[in-house]
Enzyme design. Structure first.
Site, PDB file in Angstrom:
ATOM      1  CD  GLU A  12      11.462   1.726  -8.268  1.00 23.71           C
ATOM      2  OE1 GLU A  12      10.341   2.274  -8.390  1.00 23.71           O
ATOM      3  OE2 GLU A  12      12.065   1.171  -9.211  1.00 23.71           O
ATOM      4  CG  ASP A  64       9.987  -0.238   7.607  1.00 21.86           C
ATOM      5  OD1 ASP A  64      10.803   0.467   6.979  1.00 21.86           O
ATOM      6  OD2 ASP A  64       9.367   0.171   8.605  1.00 21.86           O
ATOM      7  CG  ASP A 122       1.908   7.866   1.485  1.00 20.91           C
ATOM      8  OD1 ASP A 122       1.439   9.020   1.521  1.00 20.91           O
ATOM      9  OD2 ASP A 122       1.299   6.873   1.921  1.00 20.91           O
ATOM     10  CE  LYS A 132      -5.583  14.742   6.993  1.00 17.99           C
ATOM     11  NZ  LYS A 132      -6.465  13.970   7.908  1.00 17.99           N
ATOM     12  CG  ASP A 184       2.363  14.076  -7.899  1.00 18.85           C
ATOM     13  OD1 ASP A 184       2.964  13.251  -7.177  1.00 18.85           O
ATOM     14  OD2 ASP A 184       1.126  14.237  -7.861  1.00 18.85           O
ATOM     15  NE  ARG A 240       0.348   1.005 -10.304  1.00 17.39           N
ATOM     16  CZ  ARG A 240      -0.556   0.884  -9.342  1.00 17.39           C
ATOM     17  NH1 ARG A 240      -1.800   1.282  -9.563  1.00 17.39           N
ATOM     18  NH2 ARG A 240      -0.248   0.370  -8.174  1.00 17.39           N
ATOM     19  CE1 TYR A 241       0.343   4.852  -6.906  1.00 20.19           C
ATOM     20  CE2 TYR A 241       2.297   3.647  -7.632  1.00 20.19           C
ATOM     21  CZ  TYR A 241       1.143   3.712  -6.882  1.00 20.19           C
ATOM     22  OH  TYR A 241       0.762   2.643  -6.112  1.00 20.19           O
ATOM     23  CD  GLU A 242       6.060  11.071 -14.749  1.00 17.32           C
ATOM     24  OE1 GLU A 242       6.915  11.390 -13.898  1.00 17.32           O
ATOM     25  OE2 GLU A 242       6.334  10.805 -15.938  1.00 17.32           O
TER      26      GLU A 242
END
Length: 233
Positions: free
Chosen positions: A63, A115, A137, A141, A173, A209-211
């Site tokens: 992941e 990384d 992320d 921009k 999303d 939690r991001y979803e």
């Protein structure tokens, strides 16, 4: 004479967030070291020799950017015959994951707290059978789109580390991230096999939690599944 370390890569994004709780500091002090893969960093492995995969029992999954770790721990608990690696440089997310690992008692999960490109340097080719990229992320921009994971700098080495037929899942999303994913992933050596919107997640998906935040704010999730082409592809 020892060869100098390779030039350090540019890294964009946060490494630390809000102040850690005392319990999270304990997790980092006590649990991170034993769960960290050795031989990944340039300091540990300046020659970039391939990792010994003796730690992996069964298929090896990865992941990339595990956030708070809920999906990673869920997958580890649901698939005890699989070994998972989580790669994440964000200290707060690592601390959250370590707490979840303690609570779940999973023992088939390893970490690279840095990384993911350093991990790609040393993983043997063709060793990964499944890879997850969940709510990466978005770098919204336009001038920052080259920092997204779905660019050749990340995708080409990822493809080398995946076995033919291996599955690459992407959840996001952000419609423009979907656009770039569909444009960039296939030329790196993948076939798109499924694309779905809200309600079309994988059967073993755990909403993160991001979803949940995206849904509260009115942004619809997208789920994309790719298969690694033949290595010559």
């Amino acid at each position: 004479m020892t060869d100098p370390l390779p030039t350090q890569r540019n890294f964009y994004g946060r490494i630390r967030g809000k102040t850690l709780r005392a319990s999270q500091k304990d997790y980092l002090a006590e649990d991170l070291g034993p769960l960290t893969l050795r031989g990944v960093t340039r300091e540990d492995n300046p020659s970039r020799s391939p990792l010994d995969l003796g730690f992996a029992k069964g298929p090896l999954w990865l992941e990339v950017g595990f956030g708070g770790g809920e999906h990673l721990v869920h997958m580890a608990a649901a698939n005890p015959g699989v070994t998972l690696i989580g790669a994440e440089p964000f200290v707060n997310g690592i601390a959250m994951l370590l707490g979840k690992i303690r609570g779940a008692g999973v023992a088939n999960l390893w970490l690279h707290p840095g990384d993911v490109r350093d991990l790609f340097d040393v993983l043997p080719d063709g060793c990964l059978s499944k890879v997850f990229l969940n709510y990466p992320d978005p770098w919204p921009k336009a001038r920052h789109h080259r920092r997204r994971f779905v660019t050749p700098e990340y995708l080409l080495p990822l493809a080398l580390k995946m076995a033919p037929g291996a599955e690459f899942r992407v959840a996001t999303d952000i419609p423009d991230y979907v656009r770039q994913t569909l444009e960039e992933v296939p030329p790196a050596g993948f076939d798109l096999v499924h694309q779905a919107g809200e309600g079309g997640a994988w059967d073993d998906w755990l909403s993160t939690r991001y979803e949940q935040k995206a849904l509260r704010e009115g942004r619809a999730p997208h789920y994309l599944t790719f298969r690694r082409c033949d290595q010559k592809g």
